[in-house]
Design a protein around this motif. Structure first.
Motif, PDB file in Angstrom:
ATOM      1  N   VAL A  97       0.834  -1.201   0.000  1.00 33.89           N
ATOM      2  CA  VAL A  97       0.000   0.000   0.000  1.00 33.89           C
ATOM      3  C   VAL A  97       0.866   1.246   0.000  1.00 33.89           C
ATOM      4  CG1 VAL A  97      -2.095  -0.922   1.051  1.00 33.89           C
ATOM      5  CG2 VAL A  97      -0.177  -0.278   2.510  1.00 33.89           C
ATOM      6  N   ARG A  98       0.230   2.347  -0.407  1.00 27.90           N
ATOM      7  CA  ARG A  98       0.882   3.657  -0.390  1.00 27.90           C
ATOM      8  C   ARG A  98       0.210   4.548   0.647  1.00 27.90           C
ATOM      9  NH1 ARG A  98       0.150   5.461  -6.522  1.00 27.90           N
ATOM     10  NH2 ARG A  98      -1.988   5.004  -5.878  1.00 27.90           N
ATOM     11  N   PRO A  99       0.849   5.648   1.026  1.00 30.97           N
ATOM     12  CA  PRO A  99       0.182   6.606   1.917  1.00 30.97           C
ATOM     13  C   PRO A  99      -1.138   7.073   1.317  1.00 30.97           C
ATOM     14  CG  PRO A  99       2.503   7.124   1.736  1.00 30.97           C
ATOM     15  CD  PRO A  99       2.238   6.062   0.718  1.00 30.97           C
ATOM     16  N   GLY A 100      -2.167   7.089   2.135  1.00 33.31           N
ATOM     17  CA  GLY A 100      -3.478   7.518   1.685  1.00 33.31           C
ATOM     18  C   GLY A 100      -4.364   6.424   1.162  1.00 33.31           C
ATOM     19  N   ASP A 101      -3.828   5.231   0.941  1.00 32.23           N
ATOM     20  CA  ASP A 101      -4.650   4.131   0.440  1.00 32.23           C
ATOM     21  C   ASP A 101      -5.693   3.713   1.470  1.00 32.23           C
ATOM     22  OD1 ASP A 101      -3.386   4.044  -1.974  1.00 32.23           O
ATOM     23  OD2 ASP A 101      -2.345   2.140  -1.634  1.00 32.23           O
ATOM     24  N   ALA A 102      -6.852   3.312   0.979  1.00 31.51           N
ATOM     25  CA  ALA A 102      -7.904   2.800   1.857  1.00 31.51           C
ATOM     26  C   ALA A 102      -7.520   1.424   2.369  1.00 31.51           C
ATOM     27  CB  ALA A 102      -9.221   2.728   1.101  1.00 31.51           C
ATOM     28  N   VAL A 103      -7.787   1.184   3.641  1.00 30.48           N
ATOM     29  CA  VAL A 103      -7.526  -0.119   4.248  1.00 30.48           C
ATOM     30  C   VAL A 103      -8.681  -0.480   5.180  1.00 30.48           C
ATOM     31  CG1 VAL A 103      -5.009  -0.175   4.093  1.00 30.48           C
ATOM     32  CG2 VAL A 103      -6.103   1.015   6.005  1.00 30.48           C
ATOM     33  N   PHE A 104      -8.820  -1.777   5.424  1.00 31.10           N
ATOM     34  CA  PHE A 104      -9.882  -2.306   6.270  1.00 31.10           C
ATOM     35  C   PHE A 104      -9.281  -3.298   7.255  1.00 31.10           C
ATOM     36  CE2 PHE A 104     -11.561  -1.046   2.228  1.00 31.10           C
ATOM     37  CZ  PHE A 104     -12.752  -0.396   2.528  1.00 31.10           C
ATOM     38  N   VAL A 105      -9.820  -3.312   8.468  1.00 29.98           N
ATOM     39  CA  VAL A 105      -9.408  -4.270   9.488  1.00 29.98           C
ATOM     40  C   VAL A 105     -10.662  -4.999   9.958  1.00 29.98           C
ATOM     41  CG1 VAL A 105      -8.386  -4.618  11.765  1.00 29.98           C
ATOM     42  CG2 VAL A 105      -7.471  -2.854  10.246  1.00 29.98           C
ATOM     43  N   ALA A 106     -10.585  -6.319  10.031  1.00 27.64           N
ATOM     44  CA  ALA A 106     -11.698  -7.126  10.532  1.00 27.64           C
ATOM     45  C   ALA A 106     -11.174  -8.061  11.610  1.00 27.64           C
ATOM     46  CB  ALA A 106     -12.341  -7.925   9.400  1.00 27.64           C
ATOM     47  N   GLY A 107     -11.868  -8.087  12.738  1.00 26.85           N
ATOM     48  CA  GLY A 107     -11.419  -8.947  13.824  1.00 26.85           C
ATOM     49  C   GLY A 107     -12.317  -8.805  15.027  1.00 26.85           C
ATOM     50  N   GLN A 108     -11.901  -9.402  16.140  1.00 28.03           N
ATOM     51  CA  GLN A 108     -12.693  -9.349  17.366  1.00 28.03           C
ATOM     52  C   GLN A 108     -12.677  -7.936  17.944  1.00 28.03           C
ATOM     53  OE1 GLN A 108     -12.168 -12.639  20.180  1.00 28.03           O
ATOM     54  NE2 GLN A 108     -10.802 -13.589  18.683  1.00 28.03           N
TER      55      GLN A 108
END
Length: 709
Positions: free
Chosen positions: A260-271
């Motif tokens: 990824v680059r700075p500013g890219d969208a990211v998602f986290v899924a977990g408890q």
């Protein structure tokens, strides 16, 4: 199921660092000395934001419109299904399936404590499956389905309360479930909609890769919850079926080859972790004034006592690990106190409640339903404040890993009647054997008891007769030593262990305390628990009320439910400059060198080989503006195509206070960059088989699009 790959992107380190200073809030430097959580003196521009409640979403109903508009992507039901089916739930952690042969990625911290080995800090590099190490007492739960059961819960509510209705529906669904399946009914925020998640359990879990602890926990406590962070806190597991063959999942996350680059969208899924975001400003003020300072005192006492003991004795590894964990807890507690004591934080909390009151006045139906909530909660906090001194003396009743077990038994005990004692003595029976059987070393338990007795003396200071009767001109330390050496209550193996109400003889050194303090402690406990029960009910109503007047993100229920959060790869203001969105292996080696390569900053020999061919400009860790409530160890960090770009290891120190408010300007999720893992596996550990399976290019890899299971 395959998801579209991003266009090929080549981004050099120089470009990364330049861009990081130009994007979002991460590009604004702050004046040196500015507090962690906001301006030192809030102005009229400080306002409560919808994001204060967090950016947490249900996996059953993600906000597709938000994602598609904000990140220029196409999220739909197939996207959500792929996300759910690639997740694994471990005890207190999360993992991500990353290959068609059951390979899963999580953090080293989640794995090492379950690994039986004489060299607990060593590495595991399994070149073949036969060399993989079996984990003891570990299982993984894979989410295999989700069903809306709102109608069933509402039908059950006709005859009982909400909690009992959910429990009843959950029990019926579990009875209908197949073998090795577990069903859990969860709600978005303590109300409809209700979703029944079905998990399949696998109990054969093995370690394929685990770096040395000196690398996965590089810098140890000094670096914990810090950013920039230089640590390879990762582990690769393989999940096996009951037949002893690797799991062949129909969905898993392909690691991104470009990152990824700075500013890219990211998602986290977990408890999701339990938070206090629904609480009022007055509730959090009580935490600041009473609860957190008491917790800090207990931790500081325990840590100092254990350090003093270890300075004079040879410690076993479990004691060292316990000390390390206590240090982490103290660091968290201090950060949370720092947040709640900051004027910026307090102002933001107060204005959030003011907006809530204003919103109620504009909606008469909601005013009628929820109008007195904040006032009722404030009254409970005032009642608790009158018990603050008693809380310091009796609170927690000595429970938990950092309390005095002897003090707990004192508070629960009763003094033996003199005539009964004489009869038992004549018949050769004793109330309880004298002696010690401490779970903690004697000097540590003595120090903990002395601290509680000091709090007791402070609480009783106005009652001079009681203080004189209990202490008899002795210091708390002297009295604690006498009790530990001679009281029947100093031993968990005596009558105190098996009886609901431990009994002590009249001549026991703890008898006076038991006689005077016991009734007071029980009276306090009854009143405090009554207030707590009322407060919990009102807080649940407040959470629903906040949703009703101003729809906000899902509030986690703290029941280990899986949640989704979104954000961007971003740096943030830090110590008068800007923390970059990425760290590299240059930083790892630079820190080791700056600290002389000794102690907690020493790298293993294989990392210091003269012939090591490593690209030190490779990103090692990154920071993202996702909600820290889902930043528990091992939650996958994904791009918008659900390719794996990292694995979360925790938060920065500001993110620790995310339990109260989410501040996307400063709170960051910290993750190991998938490019750093690949570089380490290739250059340092020469684990070609794992690299091929994880990243493609070898016979071990199977395209998950053709998998049938």
């Amino acid at each position: 199921m395959a998801l579209r790959r991003p266009l090929f992107r080549v981004v050099g380190l120089t470009c990364i660092l330049v861009l990081s200073g130009l994007i979002g809030n991460g590009g604004r430097a702050q004046d040196r000395g500015t507090p962690r959580f906001g301006p030192a003196t809030p102005s009229d521009t400080v306002v409560a934001e919808p994001s204060d409640a967090g950016q947490l979403w249900s996996l059953a109903t993600p906000p597709f419109d938000r994602f598609n508009e904000r990140y220029e992507m196409k999220a739909d039901s197939a996207w959500a299904t792929h996300l759910r089916r690639g997740l694994l739930r471990l005890p207190e952690c999360t993992a991500a399936l990353v290959s068609a042969k059951g390979l899963a990625l999580t953090t080293a911290r989640c794995v090492r404590r379950h690994l039986e080995t004489e060299n607990s800090g060593g590495a595991v590099v399994a070149g073949q499956r036969a060399a993989e190490r079996r984990l003891t007492d570990v299982h993984v739960d894979r989410l295999v389905g989700g069903t809306d059961v709102t109608t069933r819960v509402q039908a059950a509510k006709k005859d009982t309360a909400v909690a009992q209705a959910v429990q009843a529906v959950q029990q019926r669904l579990r009875a209908e479930a197949g073998p090795n399946q577990r069903v859990e009914v969860e709600s978005a925020a303590g109300g409809a909609p209700y979703t029944a998640y079905t998990y399949r359990r696998y109990e054969d879990v093995r370690v394929a890769f685990l770096p040395e602890q000196s690398v996965s926990a590089f810098g140890h406590l000094d670096a914990a919850m810090a950013y920039p962070r230089h640590a390879l806190d990762v582990a690769l597991l393989r999940v096996y079926t009951a037949e002893g063959t690797p799991l062949t999942p129909d969905h898993f996350f392909e690691p991104s080859t470009q990152g990824v680059r700075p500013g890219d969208a990211v998602f986290v899924a977990g408890q999701a972790e339990r938070t206090h975001r629904a609480e009022s400003a007055e509730q959090l003020a009580l935490r600041r004034e009473v609860l957190l300072p008491a917790e800090q005192d207990r931790l500081e006492t325990w840590i100092q006592a254990m350090r003093d003991y270890l300075d004079a004795a040879e410690a076993d590894p479990t004691q060292r690990e316990a000390l390390h964990e206590a240090d982490r807890m103290l660091k968290k507690t201090r950060a949370r106190l720092d947040a709640l004591r900051s004027t910026f934080f307090q102002t933001r909390l107060q204005r959030r409640d003011a907006l809530f009151r204003e919103a109620l006045t504009r909606q008469p139906s909601l005013q009628e339903q929820f109008g007195g909530l904040l006032d009722s909660l404030t009254a409970i906090q005032e009642a608790k404040r009158t018990l603050a001194s008693a809380y310091r003396a009796f609170g927690q009743m000595g429970t938990g890993p950092y309390g005095s077990s002897t003090y707990r038994r004192i508070l629960n005990a009763r003094v033996q009647d003199a005539s009964t004692a004489a009869t038992e003595e004549a018949e050769g029976r004793s109330a309880a054997p004298r002696g010690r059987a401490q779970s903690l070393p004697v000097p540590v338990e003595t120090a903990l008891l002395a601290a509680r007795l000091e709090a007791l003396r402070s609480h009783l200071r106005s009652d001079t007769a009681a203080v004189r009767s209990l202490f008899q001109d002795r210091t708390p330390a002297d009295l604690a030593s006498s009790i530990i050496e001679n009281s029947v209550l100093s031993s968990p193996g005596d009558a105190a262990a098996g009886a609901a109400t431990p009994v002590v003889p009249p001549d026991d050194p703890a008898a006076a305390i038991v006689d005077v303090v016991g009734p007071r402690a029980r009276s306090f406990a009854e009143e405090w628990q009554r207030l707590e029960r009322s407060e919990r009910q009102l807080t649940r109503r407040l959470a629903r009320a906040r949703q009703a007047v101003r729809p906000v993100s899902v509030l986690p229920s703290g029941d280990r439910s899986l949640r989704l959060t979104d954000g961007r790869v971003l740096g943030y203001p830090y110590n008068g400059t800007v923390a970059p969105p990425f760290t590299t292996f240059f930083g790892l080696y630079g820190q080791s060198s700056a600290f002389g390569g000794d102690g907690e900053w020493m790298l293993p020999e294989r990392w210091r080989r003269p012939d090591l061919q490593m690209d030190r400009s490779t990103p090692l860790t990154l920071a993202a503006s996702t909600d820290p409530a889902v930043s528990n160890s091992g939650a996958p960090l994904l791009n918008k195509y659900l390719e794996l770009v990292g694995i979360t290891t925790g938060t920065n120190i500001q993110g620790v206070a995310g339990t109260y408010l989410f501040l996307p300007e400063r709170m960051r999720t910290v993750a190991v960059d998938i490019r750093g893992l690949r570089q380490a596996l290739t250059a340092v550990y020469e684990a070609e088989g794992l690299v091929n399976e994880l990243f493609g290019g070898g016979t071990e890899t199977t395209d998950h699009r053709s998998s049938k299971r």
